[in-house]
Design a protein around this motif. Sequence first.
Motif, PDB file in Angstrom:
ATOM      1  N   THR A 276       0.848  -1.187   0.000  1.00 44.36           N
ATOM      2  CA  THR A 276       0.000   0.000   0.000  1.00 44.36           C
ATOM      3  C   THR A 276       0.880   1.232   0.000  1.00 44.36           C
ATOM      4  OG1 THR A 276      -1.908   1.042   1.049  1.00 44.36           O
ATOM      5  CG2 THR A 276      -0.258   0.171   2.524  1.00 44.36           C
TER       6      THR A 276
ATOM      7  N   ILE B  65      -7.235  -4.539  -0.292  1.00 48.65           N
ATOM      8  CA  ILE B  65      -7.553  -5.237   0.961  1.00 48.65           C
ATOM      9  C   ILE B  65      -9.047  -5.544   1.064  1.00 48.65           C
ATOM     10  CG2 ILE B  65      -7.865  -3.150   2.370  1.00 48.65           C
ATOM     11  CD1 ILE B  65      -6.203  -6.406   3.588  1.00 48.65           C
TER      12      ILE B  65
ATOM     13  N   VAL C 263     -17.330   1.604   1.851  1.00 49.78           N
ATOM     14  CA  VAL C 263     -15.934   1.603   2.313  1.00 49.78           C
ATOM     15  C   VAL C 263     -15.025   2.348   1.347  1.00 49.78           C
ATOM     16  CG1 VAL C 263     -15.387  -0.572   1.123  1.00 49.78           C
ATOM     17  CG2 VAL C 263     -13.976   0.161   3.051  1.00 49.78           C
TER      18      VAL C 263
ATOM     19  N   PRO D  55     -14.500   8.758   2.920  1.00 49.72           N
ATOM     20  CA  PRO D  55     -15.677   9.300   3.607  1.00 49.72           C
ATOM     21  C   PRO D  55     -16.847   9.388   2.627  1.00 49.72           C
ATOM     22  CG  PRO D  55     -13.724  10.663   4.007  1.00 49.72           C
ATOM     23  CD  PRO D  55     -13.358   9.689   2.928  1.00 49.72           C
TER      24      PRO D  55
ATOM     25  N   ASP E 160     -21.457   1.953   7.145  1.00 51.98           N
ATOM     26  CA  ASP E 160     -20.305   2.699   6.631  1.00 51.98           C
ATOM     27  C   ASP E 160     -19.115   2.186   7.432  1.00 51.98           C
ATOM     28  OD1 ASP E 160     -18.319   4.513   6.006  1.00 51.98           O
ATOM     29  OD2 ASP E 160     -19.437   6.298   6.587  1.00 51.98           O
ATOM     30  N   THR E 161     -18.195   1.523   6.742  1.00 49.21           N
ATOM     31  CA  THR E 161     -17.111   0.832   7.451  1.00 49.21           C
ATOM     32  C   THR E 161     -15.787   1.541   7.237  1.00 49.21           C
ATOM     33  OG1 THR E 161     -16.683  -0.559   5.521  1.00 49.21           O
ATOM     34  CG2 THR E 161     -18.282  -1.394   7.127  1.00 49.21           C
ATOM     35  N   TRP E 162     -15.209   2.055   8.301  1.00 44.72           N
ATOM     36  CA  TRP E 162     -13.882   2.670   8.201  1.00 44.72           C
ATOM     37  C   TRP E 162     -12.833   1.636   8.581  1.00 44.72           C
ATOM     38  CZ3 TRP E 162      -9.804   2.873  11.467  1.00 44.72           C
ATOM     39  CH2 TRP E 162      -8.696   3.607  11.018  1.00 44.72           C
ATOM     40  N   TRP E 163     -11.868   1.465   7.704  1.00 43.23           N
ATOM     41  CA  TRP E 163     -10.727   0.607   8.023  1.00 43.23           C
ATOM     42  C   TRP E 163      -9.647   0.814   6.995  1.00 43.23           C
ATOM     43  CZ3 TRP E 163      -9.964  -4.319   5.223  1.00 43.23           C
ATOM     44  CH2 TRP E 163     -10.919  -4.556   4.232  1.00 43.23           C
ATOM     45  N   GLN E 164      -8.580   0.020   7.059  1.00 44.97           N
ATOM     46  CA  GLN E 164      -7.406   0.208   6.200  1.00 44.97           C
ATOM     47  C   GLN E 164      -6.758  -1.135   5.875  1.00 44.97           C
ATOM     48  OE1 GLN E 164      -5.141   2.448   9.268  1.00 44.97           O
ATOM     49  NE2 GLN E 164      -5.165   4.085   7.756  1.00 44.97           N
TER      50      GLN E 164
ATOM     51  N   ASP F 110      -5.562   9.293   9.610  1.00 41.14           N
ATOM     52  CA  ASP F 110      -6.805   9.963   9.235  1.00 41.14           C
ATOM     53  C   ASP F 110      -7.184  11.006  10.291  1.00 41.14           C
ATOM     54  OD1 ASP F 110      -6.900   7.846   7.363  1.00 41.14           O
ATOM     55  OD2 ASP F 110      -9.078   7.911   7.331  1.00 41.14           O
TER      56      ASP F 110
ATOM     57  N   ILE G  93     -15.242  10.678   9.958  1.00 32.36           N
ATOM     58  CA  ILE G  93     -13.893  10.638   9.388  1.00 32.36           C
ATOM     59  C   ILE G  93     -13.751  11.794   8.403  1.00 32.36           C
ATOM     60  CG2 ILE G  93     -12.228   9.258   8.089  1.00 32.36           C
ATOM     61  CD1 ILE G  93     -13.035   7.826  10.623  1.00 32.36           C
TER      62      ILE G  93
ATOM     63  N   GLY H 219     -11.237   5.872  -3.839  1.00 35.02           N
ATOM     64  CA  GLY H 219     -10.983   4.821  -2.852  1.00 35.02           C
ATOM     65  C   GLY H 219      -9.612   4.167  -2.987  1.00 35.02           C
TER      66      GLY H 219
HETATM   67  C1  WTA Z   1     -10.001   5.759   3.864  1.00 32.13           C
HETATM   68  C2  WTA Z   1      -9.483   0.422   2.421  1.00 32.13           C
HETATM   69  C3  WTA Z   1     -13.777   7.327   5.523  1.00 32.13           C
HETATM   70  C4  WTA Z   1      -9.191   6.240   5.056  1.00 32.13           C
HETATM   71  C5  WTA Z   1     -10.338  -0.474   3.322  1.00 32.13           C
HETATM   72  C6  WTA Z   1      -8.219   5.110   5.285  1.00 32.13           C
HETATM   73  C7  WTA Z   1     -12.339   5.722   4.759  1.00 32.13           C
HETATM   74  C8  WTA Z   1      -7.937   4.640   3.873  1.00 32.13           C
HETATM   75  C9  WTA Z   1     -13.334   4.732   4.955  1.00 32.13           C
HETATM   76  C10 WTA Z   1      -7.524   3.201   3.815  1.00 32.13           C
HETATM   77  C11 WTA Z   1     -14.621   5.146   5.438  1.00 32.13           C
HETATM   78  C12 WTA Z   1     -11.527   3.791   4.202  1.00 32.13           C
HETATM   79  N1  WTA Z   1     -14.785   6.450   5.715  1.00 32.13           N
HETATM   80  N2  WTA Z   1     -12.578   7.003   5.045  1.00 32.13           N
HETATM   81  N3  WTA Z   1     -15.625   4.300   5.613  1.00 32.13           N
HETATM   82  N4  WTA Z   1     -12.801   3.550   4.594  1.00 32.13           N
HETATM   83  N5  WTA Z   1     -11.247   5.100   4.279  1.00 32.13           N
HETATM   84  O1  WTA Z   1      -5.801   0.898   2.909  1.00 32.13           O
HETATM   85  O2  WTA Z   1      -8.513   7.426   4.716  1.00 32.13           O
HETATM   86  O3  WTA Z   1      -7.076   1.087   0.731  1.00 32.13           O
HETATM   87  O4  WTA Z   1      -7.046   5.513   5.945  1.00 32.13           O
HETATM   88  O5  WTA Z   1      -8.180   0.397   2.868  1.00 32.13           O
HETATM   89  O6  WTA Z   1      -9.172   4.840   3.177  1.00 32.13           O
HETATM   90  O7  WTA Z   1      -7.426   2.756   2.493  1.00 32.13           O
HETATM   91  P1  WTA Z   1      -7.052   1.254   2.183  1.00 32.13           P
END
Ligand code: WTA
Length: 651
Positions: free
Chosen positions: A268, A314, A390, A393, A415-419, A504, A516, A528
């Motif tokens: 990444t 991911i 995902v 934001p 709405d799922t925030w993750w990385q 973030d 977020i 994305g």
């Molecule tokens: C952003 C994707 C807001 C965020 C799964 C994070 C989000 C980066 C959200 C990770 C969400 C992912 N709301 N921002 N629901 N989901 N992000 O590694 O900035 O491709 O740090 O993983 O995407 O991107 P990655």
Amino acid sequence: MTVETEKLSTLLHENRTFPPSESFRAQANFQDENIYQRALDDPETYWAEQAGELSWFKPFEIVCSWQPPHAKWFIEGKLNAAYNCVDRHTETWRKNKAAIIWEGEPGDQRVITYDMLRREVDKAAHMLKSLGVKKGDRVTIYLPMIPELPVAMLACAKIGAVHSIVFGGFSAKSLRERIIDADSKILITADAGWRRGKQIPLKANADIAVEETPIEQVVVVSRVGAESNITMKDGRDAYWHELIKQSPTTPFEPEQMDSEDILFLLYTSGTTGKPKGIVHTTAGYLTGANTSMRTVFDLKDSDIFFCTADIGWITGHTYIVYGPLSAGATVVMYEGSPDYPGRDRFWEMVDHYGVTILYTAPTSIRTFMKWGPQYLEQHDLSSLRLLGTVGEPINPEAWMWYHEHIGKKRCPIVDTWWQTETGCAMIAPLPGIVETKPGSATRAVPGIEIDIVDEQGNSVDAKDGGYLVIKKPWPSMLRTVWGDDERFQKTYFGQFKDTYLPGDGAHRDEQGYIWILGRIDDVINVSGHRIGTAEVESALVAHPAVAEAAVIGRSDAIKGQAITAFVSVREGARTDDALIAELKQSVVEKIGAMARPEEIIFSAELPKTRSAKIMRRLLRDIAEGRVLGDTTTLADPTVVEELKAQYKDTE
Ligand code: WTA
């Protein structure tokens, strides 16, 4: 820190709430709010219970050892990820349940049951073994969204090899960098893949990528039947189907892996030009992926789960392969573009397969909005019961459109925030419990402790923006950066002691909901996709005409962010359209099409502070046409005026 105050003030006015309907709540896997408190009071017991949903060859003895910033989970346990995703289901009534419903872009279809998947994975595992792949070896995979992709991943997992998947949209150069960094001896690719009716020449890219790398063997899946258009190098290249034909049909004994053995690497972007190989391990990652299917996605055996991501990212790893399959679900996997042959392709699939859970990205939702609701109206979407989003934001307007036009006001939205680094969803509602608000990922999932802090690491007051942090280790957290533990420590744990920094910005409202705000580092989120500004800058300065380049993400109505590059050229270079086209092409060749700058603006000099730091914030203000702030720290203030004037010319 650049917390976006403008965005903050609009979000603070968002006060619509959507409680789960009585009927949804009544059928939900989790209906009791106490799960949050229980997990908070005793996260180890909570996670041990979740890990108990997996099948273990040998049970673990210690739940977690935390020697910041290094965590180990489920110590002494032995298991196999592929066994958990495939074999164990064939020992139950799920044996003949569809595991993967696949649709190719041209319209070809395959339904693969768990029993069929077991045979495919075992044949592929035998094949890899016969090619000399051993436990711990890295296998690079560069494939389109075809069934051989999950089969290859699971075959690696079965023999204990580490897969490193490179998204098919990456260029030969990006593939090469990742092969070299991972030190892979084997590459699995395809002749080509389909995208909007055109062939993406994966094998041709792979040929360039593997030259002078450790790659000894290239396995080629024949996807488009382009045998006559590709060259197969004797002694190095072989067709997947020909190798598979020689595989024994006997079951492949799964390798008994330690909990902490590496399952995969996934590269990444970060703040430097070099991508990071994020390391995920077997038991922790699989526990996180599996748990979130049951909690966040409320998965039932009757569900048809459609995640529209590519497995090269991911989201596809966790929510097309390891999460759903470990939970015995049926997934829909689609190869191509959402507008091929028509803009109703997804809706046709939802209707045709009776999709119940749809997981997609805000950028796609905004695109559907732009196309208009008529494409949805031609199809029956009544099978849908839960929606997810995902990647970036989601703006409240897109959330409402998703809710009204796709969910028909019936389906909760998670709405799922993750990385990449977190492995699975960290902030998201449990849909039977949590009232949602358009634009907020709501609260941390059970077992995860989130805070929002200032520069010193102190919690900020409600409504103030700050750094999002994760305060305790969790099973599916990255373990390190491949080959660079120092970078791991510095990037994620360098700022706050023993606390994970995702990069973030966020704020919390009076009810404790998390909003977020986007990245606070030099990472741009285009549709994305995470793209490092430094990667694009180094691709630009590699061009002989370029002296210096600064890249920023400006807001874009559909993509979330778009790339604007400010370039100063060397003496004598012509700043014309031909150079713009060349520079854009050079970024595509060096990184991939998703990193192509939307616009390139030439400037005699780039605005810098007195300490010679490029003023990116200012460049963003210029690109977004905002009034300029204080520019007195600029080395040469006239530069800004010039940039502004030039930007107008390019619009
Ligand atoms: C952003 C994707 C807001 C965020 C799964 C994070 C989000 C980066 C959200 C990770 C969400 C992912 N709301 N921002 N629901 N989901 N992000 O590694 O900035 O491709 O740090 O993983 O995407 O991107 P990655």
